[in-house]
Design a protein around this motif. Structure first.
Motif, short mmCIF file in Angstrom:
data_model
loop_
_atom_site.label_atom_id
_atom_site.label_comp_id
_atom_site.label_asym_id
_atom_site.label_seq_id
_atom_site.Cartn_x
_atom_site.Cartn_y
_atom_site.Cartn_z
N GLN A 1 0.85 -1.18 0.00
CA GLN A 1 0.00 0.00 0.00
C GLN A 1 0.89 1.23 0.00
O GLN A 1 1.90 1.28 0.70
N ILE B 1 -3.67 3.77 -1.48
CA ILE B 1 -4.10 2.88 -2.55
C ILE B 1 -3.22 1.63 -2.41
O ILE B 1 -2.03 1.74 -2.13
N LEU C 1 -2.47 -2.72 -3.48
CA LEU C 1 -2.61 -3.87 -4.36
C LEU C 1 -2.30 -5.11 -3.55
O LEU C 1 -1.21 -5.23 -2.98
N ILE D 1 -7.58 -4.42 -5.56
CA ILE D 1 -7.17 -3.02 -5.45
C ILE D 1 -8.04 -2.37 -4.38
O ILE D 1 -9.26 -2.49 -4.41
N SER E 1 -13.00 -1.63 -2.21
CA SER E 1 -12.11 -2.71 -2.63
C SER E 1 -12.68 -3.36 -3.88
O SER E 1 -13.85 -3.73 -3.91
#
Length: 187
Positions: free
Chosen positions: A38, A58, A60, A75, A103
């Motif tokens: 993140q 943000i 992944l 994501i 999400s």
């Protein structure tokens, strides 16, 4: 930047039980895992002079569904508030955080799909995201100024449909929880 690794929880070990320290068991049967990164940007420090900061993230995540279903990516985009006004913070800075956002999963993770199928409930790739956490400064603990803005902590990656109350999220009543460990540092 934050790197994390976690495991799915037992069915019934939901978010409220985890954050009130009444449950911390990870799944023994059909256990799945997440690993991710993140990236965050601070928006507000010392909100109204209080020991509260707001950070936007943000992230992944990679779901390792361990052969139970195809693996997939997720994501997450969320805002997170950190409180650090504890009496011991002059010795070891400790932060209590709560993130709220959305999400989007490449495919519905196995832990959600299986528990929803047992209840004959729908699933959705897009769900609400909550991210409660607690961490402490590694630099303060080790006496290293260089690591003062590096944190070691525990959190919960929680996807849910808000009890089926949102058409945007597919009226899903359920979701998933992963208890994770992380290391976060300022770059």
């Amino acid at each position: 930047m934050k790197v994390l690794y976690g495991k799915s929880t037992e069915d019934g070990c939901h978010l409220a039980k985890i954050v009130t320290l009444r449950c911390a068991s990870t799944a023994k049967v059909n256990s799945t895992q997440i690993a991710g990164v993140q990236i965050g940007k601070p928006f507000i420090e010392k909100l109204n002079g209080w020991p509260v900061e707001i950070v936007g993230y943000i992230g992944l995540l990679q779901h390792d569904d361990r052969g139970l279903a195809p693996n997939g990516l997720q994501i997450d985009a969320f805002m997170k508030a950190y409180y650090s006004g504890f009496p011991w913070n002059d010795r070891v800075k400790t932060r209590l955080g709560l993130g709220v956002g959305l999400s989007l999963a490449q495919r519905v993770p196995y832990s959600e799909a299986s528990s929803q199928a047992e209840r004959n409930r729908s699933t959705s790739r897009l769900l609400n995201y909550l991210d409660p956490s607690i961490d402490f400064s590694v630099g303060d603990l080790l006496g290293s100024r260089r690591l003062k803005d590096t944190y070691l902590g525990f959190g919960v990656s929680h996807r849910s449909g808000i009890f089926g109350a949102s058409r945007l999220l597919g009226n899903v009543n359920g979701g998933s929880n992963y208890i994770y460990t992380y290391l976060e540092t300022v770059l």
